[in-house]
Design an enzyme around this catalytic site. Sequence first.
Site, PDB file in Angstrom:
ATOM      1  N   TYR A 162       0.852  -1.193   0.000  1.00  0.00           N
ATOM      2  CA  TYR A 162       0.000   0.000   0.000  1.00  0.00           C
ATOM      3  C   TYR A 162       0.889   1.245   0.000  1.00  0.00           C
ATOM      4  O   TYR A 162       1.717   1.423   0.900  1.00  0.00           O
ATOM      5  CB  TYR A 162      -0.897  -0.034   1.242  1.00  0.00           C
ATOM      6  CG  TYR A 162      -2.041   0.971   1.300  1.00  0.00           C
ATOM      7  CD1 TYR A 162      -2.155   2.027   0.407  1.00  0.00           C
ATOM      8  CD2 TYR A 162      -3.015   0.850   2.264  1.00  0.00           C
ATOM      9  CE1 TYR A 162      -3.210   2.928   0.465  1.00  0.00           C
ATOM     10  CE2 TYR A 162      -4.093   1.744   2.347  1.00  0.00           C
ATOM     11  CZ  TYR A 162      -4.166   2.784   1.451  1.00  0.00           C
ATOM     12  OH  TYR A 162      -5.212   3.669   1.530  1.00  0.00           O
ATOM     13  N   CYS A 163       0.743   2.107  -1.001  1.00  0.00           N
ATOM     14  CA  CYS A 163       1.466   3.377  -1.067  1.00  0.00           C
ATOM     15  C   CYS A 163       2.972   3.129  -0.992  1.00  0.00           C
ATOM     16  O   CYS A 163       3.528   2.414  -1.818  1.00  0.00           O
ATOM     17  CB  CYS A 163       0.967   4.316   0.020  1.00  0.00           C
ATOM     18  SG  CYS A 163       1.587   6.013  -0.111  1.00  0.00           S
ATOM     19  N   LEU A 164       3.661   3.691  -0.009  1.00  0.00           N
ATOM     20  CA  LEU A 164       5.096   3.473   0.121  1.00  0.00           C
ATOM     21  C   LEU A 164       5.411   1.994   0.330  1.00  0.00           C
ATOM     22  O   LEU A 164       6.457   1.507  -0.110  1.00  0.00           O
ATOM     23  CB  LEU A 164       5.639   4.313   1.281  1.00  0.00           C
ATOM     24  CG  LEU A 164       7.116   4.162   1.639  1.00  0.00           C
ATOM     25  CD1 LEU A 164       8.009   4.373   0.435  1.00  0.00           C
ATOM     26  CD2 LEU A 164       7.484   5.135   2.756  1.00  0.00           C
ATOM     27  N   PHE A 192      -1.743  -1.092  -3.919  1.00  0.00           N
ATOM     28  CA  PHE A 192      -2.763  -0.092  -3.623  1.00  0.00           C
ATOM     29  C   PHE A 192      -2.140   1.295  -3.760  1.00  0.00           C
ATOM     30  O   PHE A 192      -1.178   1.621  -3.052  1.00  0.00           O
ATOM     31  CB  PHE A 192      -3.289  -0.238  -2.184  1.00  0.00           C
ATOM     32  CG  PHE A 192      -4.000  -1.523  -1.878  1.00  0.00           C
ATOM     33  CD1 PHE A 192      -4.466  -2.358  -2.876  1.00  0.00           C
ATOM     34  CD2 PHE A 192      -4.226  -1.902  -0.553  1.00  0.00           C
ATOM     35  CE1 PHE A 192      -5.120  -3.544  -2.575  1.00  0.00           C
ATOM     36  CE2 PHE A 192      -4.881  -3.076  -0.240  1.00  0.00           C
ATOM     37  CZ  PHE A 192      -5.329  -3.901  -1.256  1.00  0.00           C
ATOM     38  N   GLY A 199       3.905  -0.312  -1.183  1.00  0.00           N
ATOM     39  CA  GLY A 199       3.903  -0.841  -2.541  1.00  0.00           C
ATOM     40  C   GLY A 199       5.187  -0.515  -3.280  1.00  0.00           C
ATOM     41  O   GLY A 199       5.704  -1.333  -4.054  1.00  0.00           O
TER      42      GLY A 199
END
Length: 605
Positions: A338-340, A366, A342
């Site tokens: 998710y975000c960082l 994400f 990811g």
Amino acid sequence: MADDTEHAAPDFRLPDPAIVSRTMADVAERGQRIVNDFLKRQAEHPGAVAEAPIDPFNIGSAFFEMTTRLMRDPQRLVQAQLGFWQDYMTLWQNTTRRILGDAITPVIAEDAKDKRFKDEAWRESEVFDFIRQSYLLSARFFRNVVDDKEGLDPRTAQKIDFYTRQFVDAMSPTNFLLTNPEVLRRTVETGGENLLKGLSNLLADLERGRGQLRIRMTDDTKFALGDNIAVTPGQVVFQNDLMQLIQYTPTTETVLKRPLMILPPWINKFYILDLRPKNSFIRWAVAQGHTVFVCSWVNPDERHAEKDFSSYMREGPYAALDAIEKATGEREVNAVGYCLGGTLLAATLAQMAAKKDTRIKSATFFTTMLDFEESGELGVFIDEEQLQALEEKMGSRGYLDGREMATTFNMLRANDLIWSFVVNNYLLGQEPFPFDLLYWNDDSTRMPAKMHSFYLRRMYQQNDLVKPGGIELNGVKIDLRRIKLPTYMLSTREDHIAPWASTYRATQLFKGPMRFVLAASGHIAGVVNPPESGKYSHWVGKDLPEKADTWLQGATELAGSWWPDWQRWIAAQAPETVPARQPGAGGLPALEPAPGSYVKVMASD
């Protein structure tokens, strides 16, 4: 004879003298304490103020460059001014005609999504209607003037646009007592007690921030981790310096053979995916038959100053993969970033590809940035001058304070995350509403100095992650184009942190089969959207053309949450099931109940 009651003065009551006395005494005492604390800190660090940059965001040079270019062609500025004054004269004339009883079409109207002017008095009162339209015309004039970006460097133009909007938002009449009808009405109704309460709220927020304003967005006394938030049952089964690995208790008799490893961002805490039972992605994934493991990152301090991006890779996904194998006996996993988290997952996958490590069999991203060429408004804060100032500040203490980062993110949505609370807390004198998402948003985390500098410079500033061999991690030069496993990429249409058109660029990087899905709403609400909510649609498409807009033109919009679509996709990757696995029953003992102790460390601790 007219009824005198028609012209009676409004029912205005004076505040209770006892309340005023107590409030002012409290203000004096707390104000003195805040000043004394400030002076004490300055005595302990006498050079702090002198060393602070006068222009920490490097705004002055950007506006100087814009003004210089405007002066070279004053005709454009004159035309903008003439248009503004013509609209303003029309507004004056319309207001006069409206007072005389004519029905008038507004000269300008706010955006339908603008919640600042929802009070009916902004339209029903001629005075407040004039104030509203006058502000909107002025705001449009400022934006039109700075919109002329011809000849400006794109980042300079972006910075000018961003800070002009910050100024325009700050000057909204809704933010001031005498020009906000709702505040005026509340002041009359309470005899000014709302302003006394607002002053008390302001002092409380200054105390929370130890002399710096830290606006309270929610009633944080209503939440407790592990009690009514982050309550999905599970156990910490492994931990190291950077993370605790949580294994969640199954709720089905059988589970998918492949465990699910989730890498949240360490810019925020993992429980965004486990807020309440009704909107917990983690709880929902467990109910779908996944053995869910989540990395709960440490809230770093000066002891973690030398932790770099490679450290997060080694002590995050690599350590988690080893621990998951010990806990379940399974080498193969499905991974979510998710975000960082990811970004870390993609970098890890590229490193694993170089080493021919195939333990991660599918990847889900994400709202993840991999190509930072067009990084959105966060790029405003990333230029050489600001990076040097930030690195100097981090170098003195070993980390970036979480509250500083929170302020940056809040500025991206200033009307929603700053000014609405100024009005509610300080002008209306109301307590903020208990809201789990805002509690999480206020629970900020720190960032290790070495890691954060690497992330900002090598990815945001230099965009090295997408360059083959541009980044070396643990002695291995990585190339995202070597990632060939099945991938599910979720972006959100109104994302102000990871713009979806930029996240879409990853579809042109990976070589394996990919499913790209676009969810409505933003960086958080678009992800945390359970099927039962009935909110927010999503778009799916089979083809992956080069341009994001082309993809959207050919995509199909579907009602509701994207979660079921993801479940169908990931279950199809490896549908084999096994008996449910209990945390602590495998090769790793249970250390402590979820959500663990790392997540409970506050940035203020």
